[in-house]
Design an enzyme around this catalytic site. Structure first.
Site, PDB file in Angstrom:
ATOM      1  N   ASN A   1       0.830  -1.195   0.000  1.00 36.08           N
ATOM      2  CA  ASN A   1       0.000   0.000   0.000  1.00 36.08           C
ATOM      3  C   ASN A   1       0.871   1.254   0.000  1.00 36.08           C
ATOM      4  OD1 ASN A   1      -2.348   1.636   0.212  1.00 36.08           O
ATOM      5  ND2 ASN A   1      -3.350   0.046   1.430  1.00 36.08           N
TER       6      ASN A   1
ATOM      7  N   HIS B   1      23.057   0.959  13.117  1.00 35.32           N
ATOM      8  CA  HIS B   1      24.371   1.329  13.638  1.00 35.32           C
ATOM      9  C   HIS B   1      24.608   0.585  14.943  1.00 35.32           C
ATOM     10  CE1 HIS B   1      24.954   4.708  10.850  1.00 35.32           C
ATOM     11  NE2 HIS B   1      23.642   4.845  10.941  1.00 35.32           N
TER      12      HIS B   1
END
Length: 180
Positions: A81, A111
């Site tokens: 969608n 990270h």
């Protein structure tokens, strides 16, 4: 890039990824500006973004965002969608008949938590979504997650752990895991 491997920022691998991100950002900007009825234009841009034509009966409603595109694997009859984001550098696979609600985010890279390392490296792990899964609006799927066949991810859920087949997962509660 796998979860047990770090990519050093500013390495040749990182530079190649950054160049691809710039190219794909330009392509998705063009895709998201097309008139909705321009199906041929959409298909052409998605082929450039993904590096191959869409499989049969795949539907992607723009706006659509990805940072890499080449590591996004879509099976037949996938529905995505509006306003979804796929950060796919470490790989995302959506099995047949997966339905993705609006504003869903898939993230395969991040990270390190360590403050000394987080500006030096990227980490990553692939996301695997089995057949016939429904992911509700605004859900976030984090690196390394596998979602089993027929599972349902509730709207707004943040999925950080694997999901068993034929199960419903909900929730966004944050909790302190450690301090430094």
């Amino acid at each position: 890039m796998s979860s047990d491997r770090l990519m050093r920022i500013h390495s040749p691998e990182f530079q190649a990824m950054a160049e691809r991100v710039l190219r794909v950002t330009a392509l998705t900007s063009r895709l998201n500006a097309l008139p909705f009825e321009d199906e041929e234009g959409r298909a052409g841009l998605l082929e450039q973004i993904l590096g191959k034509p869409l499989p049969p009966r795949v539907t992607i409603y723009p706006p659509f965002y990805t940072d890499h595109g080449l590591r996004l694997e879509l099976a037949e009859r996938v529905f995505i969608n509006q306003n979804c984001t796929f950060l796919d550098y470490a790989g995302i696979r959506l099995g047949e008949r997966v339905m993705v609600g609006p504003k869903v985010t898939f993230i395969t890279s991040g990270h390190p938590v360590d403050p000394e390392e987080r500006r030096l490296y990227l980490t990553g792990a692939p996301i695997d979504v089995a057949e016939n899964v429904w992911i509700g609006a605004g859900a976030t799927i984090l690196p390394g997650v596998s979602i089993g066949r027929d599972a349902v991810i509730a709207a707004g859920a943040v999925v950080a752990d694997d999901v068993a087949p034929a199960s419903l997962v909900t929730g966004t509660k944050a909790a302190v895991k450690r301090q430094w």
